[in-house]
Design a protein around this motif. Structure first.
Motif, PDB file in Angstrom:
ATOM      1  N   GLN A  81      16.405  29.078   9.759  1.00 55.77           N
ATOM      2  CA  GLN A  81      16.277  29.033   8.301  1.00 55.77           C
ATOM      3  C   GLN A  81      15.338  30.106   7.770  1.00 55.77           C
ATOM      4  O   GLN A  81      15.558  30.659   6.691  1.00 55.77           O
ATOM      5  N   SER A  94      27.478  19.380  11.091  1.00 51.54           N
ATOM      6  CA  SER A  94      26.867  19.957   9.897  1.00 51.54           C
ATOM      7  C   SER A  94      26.137  18.885   9.103  1.00 51.54           C
ATOM      8  O   SER A  94      26.709  17.850   8.761  1.00 51.54           O
ATOM      9  N   THR A  95      24.870  19.147   8.810  1.00 54.60           N
ATOM     10  CA  THR A  95      24.105  18.259   7.936  1.00 54.60           C
ATOM     11  C   THR A  95      23.920  18.895   6.564  1.00 54.60           C
ATOM     12  O   THR A  95      23.054  18.500   5.789  1.00 54.60           O
ATOM     13  N   GLN A  96      24.748  19.887   6.280  1.00 54.78           N
ATOM     14  CA  GLN A  96      24.736  20.546   4.978  1.00 54.78           C
ATOM     15  C   GLN A  96      25.958  20.135   4.171  1.00 54.78           C
ATOM     16  O   GLN A  96      26.855  19.445   4.668  1.00 54.78           O
ATOM     17  N   LYS A  97      26.013  20.588   2.917  1.00 56.34           N
ATOM     18  CA  LYS A  97      27.162  20.315   2.062  1.00 56.34           C
ATOM     19  C   LYS A  97      27.847  21.634   1.741  1.00 56.34           C
ATOM     20  O   LYS A  97      27.763  22.148   0.631  1.00 56.34           O
ATOM     21  N   LEU A  98      28.524  22.175   2.753  1.00 52.11           N
ATOM     22  CA  LEU A  98      29.228  23.439   2.599  1.00 52.11           C
ATOM     23  C   LEU A  98      30.711  23.201   2.878  1.00 52.11           C
ATOM     24  O   LEU A  98      31.229  22.130   2.616  1.00 52.11           O
ATOM     25  N   VAL A 135      25.579  27.457   9.244  1.00 57.88           N
ATOM     26  CA  VAL A 135      25.802  26.034   9.017  1.00 57.88           C
ATOM     27  C   VAL A 135      24.838  25.318   9.952  1.00 57.88           C
ATOM     28  O   VAL A 135      24.895  25.504  11.171  1.00 57.88           O
ATOM     29  N   ARG A 191      21.044  13.150   7.154  1.00 52.35           N
ATOM     30  CA  ARG A 191      22.424  13.455   6.741  1.00 52.35           C
ATOM     31  C   ARG A 191      23.363  13.644   7.916  1.00 52.35           C
ATOM     32  O   ARG A 191      24.359  14.363   7.813  1.00 52.35           O
ATOM     33  N   ARG A 244      31.240  19.515   6.847  1.00 56.36           N
ATOM     34  CA  ARG A 244      30.204  18.486   6.847  1.00 56.36           C
ATOM     35  C   ARG A 244      30.526  17.469   7.924  1.00 56.36           C
ATOM     36  O   ARG A 244      31.676  17.083   8.101  1.00 56.36           O
TER      37      ARG A 244
END
Length: 418
Positions: A214, A387-391, A222, A339, A394
């Motif tokens: 990051q 994936s713990t993101q919202k792209l 991702v 998430r 997921r």
């Protein structure tokens, strides 16, 4: 001597231009050869793995990481089974997601195509080397793999087997799958910044690796994040079912990211169901860290601290909290969850539906174990990560997550006037 990271990425980009046009038949044929080659090389892979395991033990590495590192007969068989499963899955490349015709006669199609070059940085688990290679090849992507030093001999042995298969092919470039053998931090940082050649990077590892990515990546990423997973047992839960789900979620394999780390129990179950379930967990070697109400119901619990609610133990440790309502459970999970995977045990369908709707997580499990948060269990064959993101992706990421959509417009001579 190790090939420089930038050169590896450049070669992968060149290979991707060929791999994207491979037919499903060619890709599946090569994948089957890879599965057979790994089967044949099992003894060779385990010999390399023993070097890594011995070094890890000598270095005082935790039992959790050694478990992830160890390559058993069963896990080698699992790698080959996963590749063969991927062969049996539909090829997403070229699939028309949707299409429509405009009033002017233009026909528009949204078609799936490969991302290009996919890089994965991962820790400990050598099976990721084969999993990612297979997923990328099936989806027409080139793969750049960078494992950690703890598994360097095992990863190299697996990569060598895969490369040997590619070198026998006339229609698939050798550089379609490459391993970065330099495990230094400098090499990792160079990979994170190779945005000239890489289309996606997925980190699979602990908080330290995620933060490094990051803070430093210029490549699109991702994030495969932590797994601080919860199970909420509602007042309406089937009690025997709830016990089975909690025990499975915590003890079947505590070292993985879909294991349960916190149990939330409705106050109506604190007096009778909770003590019996905690007895069973203790008998299986689980250390219980509870809030005041948990300790009142089951005095053997260690007093929970604030850090316990936010910790991914990856071990036989479970944080337990008694709550008064679904709202309390939702508030706790949305504060401390990562998430990844969250579960509820409830017979009241309205409660279960609200939980599934309100929880901020890539996967929600109703009356079943969070241990099913896995690409293989979802029918994806295997996963490149969670994936713990919202792209665009997921939760567990399978084949479709390694593709994007291209708009293809068919006309018959139309020209735009305005």
């Amino acid at each position: 001597m190790s090939v420089p990271v930038n050169e590896i990425c450049r070669r992968a980009y060149e290979a991707s231009l060929v791999v994207k046009e491979l037919t499903t038949e060619v890709k599946d044929r090569v994948l089957m050869e890879m599965a057979e080659a790994i089967d044949t090389a099992a003894a060779r892979l385990q010999e390399a793995n023993q070097l890594d395991v011995a070094a890890a033990r000598e270095a005082g590495t935790s039992a959790t990481l050694i478990d992830r590192l160890t390559l058993t007969d069963k896990r080698i068989a699992g790698m080959t089974k996963a590749i063969r499963t991927i062969v049996d899955l539909p090829d997403p490349v070229g699939a028309v997601v949707q299409g429509w015709t405009r009033p002017n006669g233009l026909q528009i199609e949204q078609v799936r195509e490969p991302l290009g070059v996919v890089a994965v940085i991962y820790e400990a688990r050598p099976n990721v080397t084969a999993d990612v290679a297979a997923l990328c090849l099936k989806t027409g992507n080139a793969a750049v793999l960078r494992g950690s030093s703890i598994a360097q001999h095992t990863n190299a042995a697996i990569a060598d087997v895969l490369t040997e298969v590619l070198r026998r092919q006339e229609d698939v470039p050798d550089d379609a799958v490459q391993l970065v053998r330099d495990t230094s931090r400098e090499a990792a940082l160079e990979l994170l910044r190779a945005d000239e050649y890489l289309d996606l990077l997925v980190p699979r590892g602990g908080p330290g690796l995620i933060k490094t990515v990051q803070d430093n990546a210029t490549v699109p990423t991702v994030i495969d994040g932590d797994g601080n997973c919860h199970v909420y047992v509602d007042a309406t839960a089937d009690r025997a079912m709830a016990t089975d789900i909690v025990i499975n979620g915590k003890t079947s394999r505590p070292s993985v990211c879909n294991a349960v780390e916190t149990l939330l129990v409705h106050a109506d179950l604190a007096a009778d169901w909770l003590p019996k379930t905690l007895d069973a967990l203790r008998d299986l070697g689980v250390e219980i860290r509870g809030d005041d109400r948990t300790r009142k119901a089951w005095p053997a619990a260690v007093e929970a601290q604030e850090a316990d609610w936010e910790t991914e133990y990856l071990d036989l440790v479970l944080a337990v909290k008694v709550v008064d309502s679904l709202d309390d459970a939702l508030a706790h999970i949305n504060r401390y969850g990562t998430r990844n995977a969250e579960g509820i045990v409830a017979q009241d369908i309205a409660v279960a539906r609200r939980f599934a709707r309100a929880i901020d997580s890539g996967s929600v499990f109703v009356n079943t174990s969070t241990r099913y948060s896995d690409g293989g269990e979802f029918g994806y064959g295997v996963e490149i990560g969670v994936s713990t993101q919202k792209l665009h992706a997921r939760g567990p990421m399978g084949l479709e997550s390694l593709t994007c959509v291209k708009n293809v417009v068919w006309g018959s001579g139309q020209v735009r006037v305005l």
